[in-house]
Motif scaffolding. Structure first.
Motif, PDB file in Angstrom:
ATOM      1  N   GLY A   1       0.753  -1.230  -0.252  1.00 34.14           N
ATOM      2  CA  GLY A   1      -0.214   0.194  -0.006  1.00 34.14           C
ATOM      3  C   GLY A   1       0.964   1.656  -0.146  1.00 34.14           C
ATOM      4  N   VAL A   2       2.052   0.965   0.779  1.00 36.52           N
ATOM      5  CA  VAL A   2       2.867   2.228   0.883  1.00 36.52           C
ATOM      6  C   VAL A   2       3.646   2.520  -0.649  1.00 36.52           C
ATOM      7  CG1 VAL A   2       4.932   3.007   2.257  1.00 36.52           C
ATOM      8  CG2 VAL A   2       3.277   2.070   3.076  1.00 36.52           C
ATOM      9  N   ALA A   3       3.787   1.632  -1.312  1.00 35.67           N
ATOM     10  CA  ALA A   3       4.501   2.152  -2.436  1.00 35.67           C
ATOM     11  C   ALA A   3       3.606   2.122  -3.831  1.00 35.67           C
ATOM     12  CB  ALA A   3       4.955   0.591  -3.006  1.00 35.67           C
ATOM     13  N   ILE A   4       2.600   1.782  -3.799  1.00 33.49           N
ATOM     14  CA  ILE A   4       1.372   2.537  -4.629  1.00 33.49           C
ATOM     15  C   ILE A   4       0.959   3.790  -4.188  1.00 33.49           C
ATOM     16  CG2 ILE A   4      -0.851   2.577  -5.248  1.00 33.49           C
ATOM     17  CD1 ILE A   4      -1.132  -1.259  -4.437  1.00 33.49           C
ATOM     18  N   ALA A   5       0.985   4.465  -3.065  1.00 36.70           N
ATOM     19  CA  ALA A   5       1.034   5.282  -2.342  1.00 36.70           C
ATOM     20  C   ALA A   5       1.366   6.545  -2.566  1.00 36.70           C
ATOM     21  CB  ALA A   5       0.532   5.341  -1.727  1.00 36.70           C
ATOM     22  N   THR A   6       2.782   5.977  -2.742  1.00 32.72           N
ATOM     23  CA  THR A   6       4.070   6.849  -3.196  1.00 32.72           C
ATOM     24  C   THR A   6       3.850   6.909  -4.957  1.00 32.72           C
ATOM     25  OG1 THR A   6       5.217   6.234  -1.102  1.00 32.72           O
ATOM     26  CG2 THR A   6       6.611   6.785  -3.364  1.00 32.72           C
ATOM     27  N   TYR A   7       3.815   5.951  -5.477  1.00 32.34           N
ATOM     28  CA  TYR A   7       3.872   5.946  -6.869  1.00 32.34           C
ATOM     29  C   TYR A   7       2.830   7.235  -7.435  1.00 32.34           C
ATOM     30  CZ  TYR A   7       7.187   2.751  -8.315  1.00 32.34           C
ATOM     31  OH  TYR A   7       8.402   2.258  -8.106  1.00 32.34           O
ATOM     32  N   LEU A   8       1.511   6.912  -6.658  1.00 36.18           N
ATOM     33  CA  LEU A   8       0.392   7.966  -6.817  1.00 36.18           C
ATOM     34  C   LEU A   8       0.474   9.540  -6.474  1.00 36.18           C
ATOM     35  CD1 LEU A   8      -2.657   5.339  -6.677  1.00 36.18           C
ATOM     36  CD2 LEU A   8      -1.942   6.327  -8.746  1.00 36.18           C
ATOM     37  N   ALA A   9       1.328   9.223  -5.231  1.00 33.63           N
ATOM     38  CA  ALA A   9       1.557  10.418  -4.563  1.00 33.63           C
ATOM     39  C   ALA A   9       2.910  11.420  -6.167  1.00 33.63           C
ATOM     40  CB  ALA A   9       1.902  11.007  -3.426  1.00 33.63           C
TER      41      ALA A   9
ATOM     42  N   ASP B   1      -5.737   2.653   7.024  1.00 36.00           N
ATOM     43  CA  ASP B   1      -4.884   1.296   8.030  1.00 36.00           C
ATOM     44  C   ASP B   1      -5.281   1.251   9.058  1.00 36.00           C
ATOM     45  OD1 ASP B   1      -2.817  -1.482   7.572  1.00 36.00           O
ATOM     46  OD2 ASP B   1      -3.149  -1.135   8.917  1.00 36.00           O
ATOM     47  N   ARG B   2      -6.012   0.064   9.736  1.00 32.86           N
ATOM     48  CA  ARG B   2      -6.312   0.064  11.104  1.00 32.86           C
ATOM     49  C   ARG B   2      -5.310   0.138  12.187  1.00 32.86           C
ATOM     50  NH1 ARG B   2      -7.126  -5.935  12.455  1.00 32.86           N
ATOM     51  NH2 ARG B   2      -5.269  -6.647  11.969  1.00 32.86           N
ATOM     52  N   SER B   3      -3.619   0.182  11.927  1.00 32.58           N
ATOM     53  CA  SER B   3      -2.890  -0.239  12.876  1.00 32.58           C
ATOM     54  C   SER B   3      -2.353   0.620  12.920  1.00 32.58           C
ATOM     55  CB  SER B   3      -1.981  -1.663  13.161  1.00 32.58           C
ATOM     56  OG  SER B   3      -2.726  -2.421  12.951  1.00 32.58           O
ATOM     57  N   GLY B   4      -1.339   1.011  11.811  1.00 31.26           N
ATOM     58  CA  GLY B   4      -0.454   2.680  11.115  1.00 31.26           C
ATOM     59  C   GLY B   4       0.339   2.147   9.525  1.00 31.26           C
ATOM     60  N   ILE B   5       1.503   2.544   9.457  1.00 34.91           N
ATOM     61  CA  ILE B   5       2.213   2.411   8.358  1.00 34.91           C
ATOM     62  C   ILE B   5       3.854   1.714   9.130  1.00 34.91           C
ATOM     63  CG2 ILE B   5       4.126   3.146   7.048  1.00 34.91           C
ATOM     64  CD1 ILE B   5       1.765   4.092   6.293  1.00 34.91           C
ATOM     65  N   CYS B   6       3.187   0.289   7.563  1.00 35.30           N
ATOM     66  CA  CYS B   6       3.781  -0.506   7.506  1.00 35.30           C
ATOM     67  C   CYS B   6       4.342  -1.298   9.604  1.00 35.30           C
ATOM     68  CB  CYS B   6       5.630  -0.800   7.971  1.00 35.30           C
ATOM     69  SG  CYS B   6       5.560   0.151   5.647  1.00 35.30           S
ATOM     70  N   GLU B   7       2.637  -1.895  10.198  1.00 39.06           N
ATOM     71  CA  GLU B   7       2.703  -1.799  11.392  1.00 39.06           C
ATOM     72  C   GLU B   7       2.356  -3.540  11.712  1.00 39.06           C
ATOM     73  OE1 GLU B   7       4.470  -0.311  14.351  1.00 39.06           O
ATOM     74  OE2 GLU B   7       4.103   1.741  13.829  1.00 39.06           O
TER      75      GLU B   7
ATOM     76  N   LYS C   1      19.170  -9.207  -2.277  1.00 39.21           N
ATOM     77  CA  LYS C   1      19.284  -8.422  -1.488  1.00 39.21           C
ATOM     78  C   LYS C   1      18.540  -8.327  -0.728  1.00 39.21           C
ATOM     79  CE  LYS C   1      20.330  -5.208  -5.866  1.00 39.21           C
ATOM     80  NZ  LYS C   1      20.538  -6.406  -6.896  1.00 39.21           N
ATOM     81  N   THR C   2      18.513  -7.797   0.934  1.00 38.45           N
ATOM     82  CA  THR C   2      18.077  -7.415   1.642  1.00 38.45           C
ATOM     83  C   THR C   2      18.111  -6.188   2.220  1.00 38.45           C
ATOM     84  OG1 THR C   2      19.963  -7.761   3.140  1.00 38.45           O
ATOM     85  CG2 THR C   2      18.800  -9.583   2.621  1.00 38.45           C
ATOM     86  N   VAL C   3      16.900  -5.187   2.930  1.00 40.36           N
ATOM     87  CA  VAL C   3      16.695  -4.248   3.478  1.00 40.36           C
ATOM     88  C   VAL C   3      17.588  -3.925   5.059  1.00 40.36           C
ATOM     89  CG1 VAL C   3      15.293  -3.553   1.643  1.00 40.36           C
ATOM     90  CG2 VAL C   3      14.724  -4.175   4.198  1.00 40.36           C
ATOM     91  N   ALA C   4      17.873  -3.102   5.367  1.00 35.44           N
ATOM     92  CA  ALA C   4      18.377  -2.651   6.871  1.00 35.44           C
ATOM     93  C   ALA C   4      16.991  -3.193   8.140  1.00 35.44           C
ATOM     94  CB  ALA C   4      19.124  -1.378   7.467  1.00 35.44           C
ATOM     95  N   ASP C   5      16.240  -3.027   7.714  1.00 35.93           N
ATOM     96  CA  ASP C   5      15.468  -2.830   8.378  1.00 35.93           C
ATOM     97  C   ASP C   5      13.663  -3.109   7.766  1.00 35.93           C
ATOM     98  OD1 ASP C   5      13.560  -1.679  10.211  1.00 35.93           O
ATOM     99  OD2 ASP C   5      14.134  -3.702  11.848  1.00 35.93           O
ATOM    100  N   PRO C   6      12.378  -4.177   7.329  1.00 38.26           N
ATOM    101  CA  PRO C   6      11.746  -3.789   6.270  1.00 38.26           C
ATOM    102  C   PRO C   6      10.642  -2.620   7.129  1.00 38.26           C
ATOM    103  CG  PRO C   6      11.948  -5.463   7.822  1.00 38.26           C
ATOM    104  CD  PRO C   6      12.755  -5.582   8.253  1.00 38.26           C
ATOM    105  N   ARG C   7      10.611  -2.100   8.490  1.00 40.03           N
ATOM    106  CA  ARG C   7       9.733  -1.616   9.104  1.00 40.03           C
ATOM    107  C   ARG C   7       9.870  -0.507   8.904  1.00 40.03           C
ATOM    108  NH1 ARG C   7       9.514   0.507  14.530  1.00 40.03           N
ATOM    109  NH2 ARG C   7       7.243   1.393  14.905  1.00 40.03           N
ATOM    110  N   LEU C   8      11.218  -0.538   9.340  1.00 39.13           N
ATOM    111  CA  LEU C   8      12.297   1.295   8.999  1.00 39.13           C
ATOM    112  C   LEU C   8      11.998   1.547   7.304  1.00 39.13           C
ATOM    113  CD1 LEU C   8      14.813   0.981  11.027  1.00 39.13           C
ATOM    114  CD2 LEU C   8      12.751   1.936  11.526  1.00 39.13           C
ATOM    115  N   LEU C   9      12.225   0.542   6.769  1.00 36.36           N
ATOM    116  CA  LEU C   9      12.272   0.696   5.758  1.00 36.36           C
ATOM    117  C   LEU C   9      10.890   1.289   4.950  1.00 36.36           C
ATOM    118  CD1 LEU C   9      13.390   0.628   2.503  1.00 36.36           C
ATOM    119  CD2 LEU C   9      12.870  -1.415   1.737  1.00 36.36           C
ATOM    120  N   GLY C  10       9.339   0.938   5.014  1.00 39.04           N
ATOM    121  CA  GLY C  10       8.442   0.966   5.144  1.00 39.04           C
ATOM    122  C   GLY C  10       8.336   2.368   5.777  1.00 39.04           C
TER     123      GLY C  10
END
Length: 422
Positions: A22-30, A40-46, A202-211
């Motif tokens: 959802g975050v990626a989609i929102a980014t591309y559209l914005a 979202d009921r919880s938050g961003i990448c929570e 490849k990997t990322v430093a932390d998926p929650r922090l990346l999102g």
């Protein structure tokens, strides 16, 4: 007591779901100047996007319904804490999905799924490189490759059949001697005599922090977030309305359903039944000094991985097909951690944080990326299984093209929602 219905100001596009897709989609559209609202009921990448294995698994092009995997299913199911588990009480509900899953392993369906997955992975790799550059997040990317590890020659030969398919789609890999394995990951148990190195993994430093950092960029582009537990969505003909459980409602010209494992509840409201199930995944994140992990380690026969993160060492994976309502069975996390300690003598297993997440899984391992059949203002983007992080940027690109009626980067026919209709 629920509050009275309160209309919220209209926006151009609502994205239902604040996970990485959802975050990626929102980014591309914005980025195009559209007003985008994420709900979202919880938050961003929570939720599920916070605890995944942190991999850009571009080499993972084979669907789960592959011969080498299907042969192991009976043995795995005998172990309630093994790589694959189905709670007995859930089996009757799961049976229709399992039948579709077995059908997806037939040669024609399998080859079509591999081809579609390979196309999506190529686009994903290109789009993530571009998106990380645009958002200033390239420092969160780790390009150390991944190490697949096998204990027996039989396991290794079975994996070589997967390697043949990967080579056909130009996925780079090389097989290793025991000495080369030790060089890439010192301290590994000598029970692993065979290995394959995947340099493009490849990997990322932390998926929650990346999102969450990507969301910060989306906000700079004009996207907004409102916490809301959406229980109903409808197309009015002139736009869409999303109703929250507290009486609030949100209006937009268009809606994108990217609600992960809950997405099928909303597609039904638009007349699109989709056989979405939940791969419940487990992990334990240990402190950073638990072991000197050089790159992601993959243990295919055991169904889990070990990933070095900026925030710790994550041991997790496995599949429990158990739906959305059953309580977590953290004995699965403990079982993987015990194996990890056996595979990495000296691993410090104290001080870990247990986690369980809901991977949205479809029988053929392909996502749904499509427009609703009877609602032209509604779009779908879900069902990525354990590849949501990997394929998020490609999905963002494809959804933007669908919503704005632009030329498609690739043919989205294989990802249509209607493919499961009889």
């Amino acid at each position: 007591m629920a509050r009275k219905s309160v209309p919220v100001a209209s926006t151009d596009i609502i994205v239902l779901g604040g996970g990485i897709v959802g975050v990626a989609i929102a980014t591309y559209l914005a980025e195009t100047g559209r007003k985008v609202l994420v709900l979202d009921r919880s938050g961003i990448c929570e939720e599920t996007s916070s605890g995944n294995a942190a991999a850009f698994a571009f080499a993972d092009i084979l669907p789960l319904a592959q011969k080498s995997m299907l042969k192991q299913v009976p043995r795995w199911l005998l172990d309630p804490l093994g790589p694959l588990a189905i709670p007995p009480a859930y089996f009757p509900k799961l049976l229709p999905w399992l039948i579709r899953f077995l059908m997806a392993g037939r040669p024609a369906q399998f080859e079509a799924a591999v081809s579609a997955q390979a196309q999506l992975m190529k686009l994903a790799e290109v789009e993530w490189q571009s998106l990380l550059l645009r958002s200033g997040l390239t420092h969160m990317l780790r390009e150390d490759g991944a190490l697949e590890l096998y204990e027996t020659e039989q396991e290794f030969k079975a994996a070589e059949k997967i390697g043949e398919i990967r080579r056909r789609f130009q996925v780079p890999l090389r097989h290793l001697t025991r000495e080369q394995i030790e060089e890439l990951q010192p301290g590994l148990s000598d029970r692993f005599r065979y290995g394959t190195f995947l340099p493009g993994w490849k990997t990322v430093a932390d998926p929650r922090l990346l999102g969450q950092n990507l969301w910060t960029y989306a906000e700079r582009c004009g996207a907004t977030f409102i916490p809301a537990n959406i229980v109903e969505v409808r197309d009015t003909g002139q736009g869409v309305v999303a109703q929250a459980n507290d009486g609030r409602y949100f209006q937009a010209g268009k809606l994108v359903v990217a609600a992960g494992a809950w997405s099928h509840r909303f597609t039904k409201m638009f007349g699109d039944p989709v056989p979405l199930e939940t791969e419940r995944g487990y992990n334990t994140t240990l402190p950073k000094d638990a072991f000197d992990i050089r790159r992601q380690l993959i243990f295919p026969a055991h169904g889990f991985v070990i990933t070095p993160l900026e925030t710790g060492v994550r041991v997790g994976g496995a599949v429990e097909l158990g739906g959305l309502k059953r309580p977590p069975n953290y004995a699965r996390s403990r079982a993987m951690l015990a194996k990890a300690a056996d595979f990495l003598p000296g691993l410090k297993t104290e001080g870990g944080r247990q986690w369980m997440g809901y991977r949205p899984s479809l029988p053929d391992s392909l996502p749904v990326i499509d427009r609703a059949l009877r609602s032209p203002n509604v779009f779908y983007a879900f069902g990525h299984g354990h590849l949501g992080l990997t394929q998020a940027a490609a999905t963002g690109r494809l959804v933007r093209e669908l919503v704005l009626e632009q030329q498609q980067s690739l043919d989205t026919y294989p990802y249509r929602a209607s493919r499961f209709r009889r």
